[in-house]
Scaffold this active site. Sequence first.
Site, PDB file in Angstrom:
ATOM      1  N   ASP A   1       0.854  -1.192   0.000  1.00  0.00           N
ATOM      2  CA  ASP A   1       0.000   0.000   0.000  1.00  0.00           C
ATOM      3  C   ASP A   1       0.892   1.245   0.000  1.00  0.00           C
ATOM      4  OD1 ASP A   1      -3.219   0.571   1.056  1.00  0.00           O
ATOM      5  OD2 ASP A   1      -1.764   2.221   1.073  1.00  0.00           O
ATOM      6  N   ILE A   2       0.535   2.225  -0.842  1.00  0.00           N
ATOM      7  CA  ILE A   2       1.361   3.424  -0.995  1.00  0.00           C
ATOM      8  C   ILE A   2       1.286   4.323   0.247  1.00  0.00           C
ATOM      9  CG2 ILE A   2      -0.335   5.015  -2.020  1.00  0.00           C
ATOM     10  CD1 ILE A   2       1.795   5.573  -4.211  1.00  0.00           C
TER      11      ILE A   2
ATOM     12  N   ASN B   1     -13.006  -3.096   2.508  1.00  0.00           N
ATOM     13  CA  ASN B   1     -13.953  -1.996   2.655  1.00  0.00           C
ATOM     14  C   ASN B   1     -14.912  -2.037   1.467  1.00  0.00           C
ATOM     15  OD1 ASN B   1     -12.723  -0.927   4.992  1.00  0.00           O
ATOM     16  ND2 ASN B   1     -11.184   0.108   3.747  1.00  0.00           N
TER      17      ASN B   1
ATOM     18  N   VAL C   1     -10.826   3.058  -3.738  1.00  0.00           N
ATOM     19  CA  VAL C   1     -10.444   2.501  -5.041  1.00  0.00           C
ATOM     20  C   VAL C   1     -11.439   1.389  -5.350  1.00  0.00           C
ATOM     21  CG1 VAL C   1      -8.674   1.331  -6.389  1.00  0.00           C
ATOM     22  CG2 VAL C   1      -8.002   3.055  -4.691  1.00  0.00           C
TER      23      VAL C   1
ATOM     24  N   HIS D   1      -7.097  -5.658   2.305  1.00  0.00           N
ATOM     25  CA  HIS D   1      -5.986  -5.076   3.065  1.00  0.00           C
ATOM     26  C   HIS D   1      -5.409  -6.149   3.986  1.00  0.00           C
ATOM     27  CE1 HIS D   1      -6.830  -0.675   2.393  1.00  0.00           C
ATOM     28  NE2 HIS D   1      -8.045  -1.131   2.161  1.00  0.00           N
TER      29      HIS D   1
ATOM     30  N   HIS E   1     -10.134  -5.132  -3.099  1.00  0.00           N
ATOM     31  CA  HIS E   1      -8.791  -5.381  -2.570  1.00  0.00           C
ATOM     32  C   HIS E   1      -8.907  -5.745  -1.106  1.00  0.00           C
ATOM     33  CE1 HIS E   1      -9.828  -1.097  -2.471  1.00  0.00           C
ATOM     34  NE2 HIS E   1      -9.243  -1.067  -1.279  1.00  0.00           N
TER      35      HIS E   1
HETATM   36  P1  AMP Z   1      -9.647   1.594   0.273  1.00  0.00           P
HETATM   37  O1  AMP Z   1      -9.681   2.922   0.963  1.00  0.00           O
HETATM   38  O2  AMP Z   1     -10.102   0.437   1.095  1.00  0.00           O
HETATM   39  O3  AMP Z   1     -10.337   1.660  -1.080  1.00  0.00           O
HETATM   40  O4  AMP Z   1      -8.117   1.293   0.001  1.00  0.00           O
HETATM   41  C1  AMP Z   1      -7.418   1.821  -1.074  1.00  0.00           C
HETATM   42  C2  AMP Z   1      -5.971   1.742  -0.722  1.00  0.00           C
HETATM   43  O5  AMP Z   1      -5.213   1.919  -1.908  1.00  0.00           O
HETATM   44  C3  AMP Z   1      -5.522   2.829   0.252  1.00  0.00           C
HETATM   45  O6  AMP Z   1      -4.997   2.217   1.420  1.00  0.00           O
HETATM   46  C4  AMP Z   1      -4.464   3.593  -0.521  1.00  0.00           C
HETATM   47  O7  AMP Z   1      -3.395   4.005   0.271  1.00  0.00           O
HETATM   48  C5  AMP Z   1      -4.036   2.570  -1.564  1.00  0.00           C
HETATM   49  N1  AMP Z   1      -3.475   3.121  -2.777  1.00  0.00           N
HETATM   50  C6  AMP Z   1      -3.935   4.158  -3.506  1.00  0.00           C
HETATM   51  N2  AMP Z   1      -3.172   4.371  -4.586  1.00  0.00           N
HETATM   52  C7  AMP Z   1      -2.188   3.425  -4.546  1.00  0.00           C
HETATM   53  C8  AMP Z   1      -1.074   3.100  -5.381  1.00  0.00           C
HETATM   54  N3  AMP Z   1      -0.802   3.785  -6.509  1.00  0.00           N
HETATM   55  N4  AMP Z   1      -0.285   2.074  -5.022  1.00  0.00           N
HETATM   56  C9  AMP Z   1      -0.536   1.375  -3.893  1.00  0.00           C
HETATM   57  N5  AMP Z   1      -1.572   1.614  -3.079  1.00  0.00           N
HETATM   58  C10 AMP Z   1      -2.384   2.620  -3.389  1.00  0.00           C
END
Ligand code: AMP
Length: 115
Positions: free
Chosen positions: A31-32, A88, A97, A103, A101
């Site tokens: 995760d970024i 989520n 996103v 976590h 996914h």
């Molecule tokens: P959610 O809020 O459950 O949709 O999680 C989305 C996750 O994607 C968040 O924890 C972000 O930090 C992560 N995220 C967003 N952009 C990127 C990226 N380019 N590379 C890796 N993780 C990302």
Amino acid sequence: MADDCLFCKIANGDVPATIVHEDDQVLAFEDISAQAPFHVLVIPRRHISTLNDLQDGDETLVGTLIATAARIAKEHGHAQDGYRTVFNCNRGAGQTVFHIHLHLLAGRNMTWPPG
Ligand code: AMP
Ligand code: ZN
């Protein structure tokens, strides 16, 4: 592949990520914006927007996401101390996103209930 989906682009290699596991079905990457010392996202290669969009027959794929997270946690030494896995679903739960996914968070003590 969904147009303008960040995680489809990561799965295709169009957007860089630090990959920790990949196979023909799933991909796992860091995760970024890590919320724990170890924070990985496990995604299906196939685009599915939310858990609400799962179809009959996707049970095996979702099980693979969970089993992959467990295997990664074990490989990185987090099985004994423990880890958290979270999907989520939709904005009210914090989904930002819209490609499902899982976590995987580890490396610190977790609190409950989550925020
Ligand atoms: P959610 O809020 O459950 O949709 O999680 C989305 C996750 O994607 C968040 O924890 C972000 O930090 C992560 N995220 C967003 N952009 C990127 C990226 N380019 N590379 C890796 N993780 C990302
Ligand atoms: Zn996607």
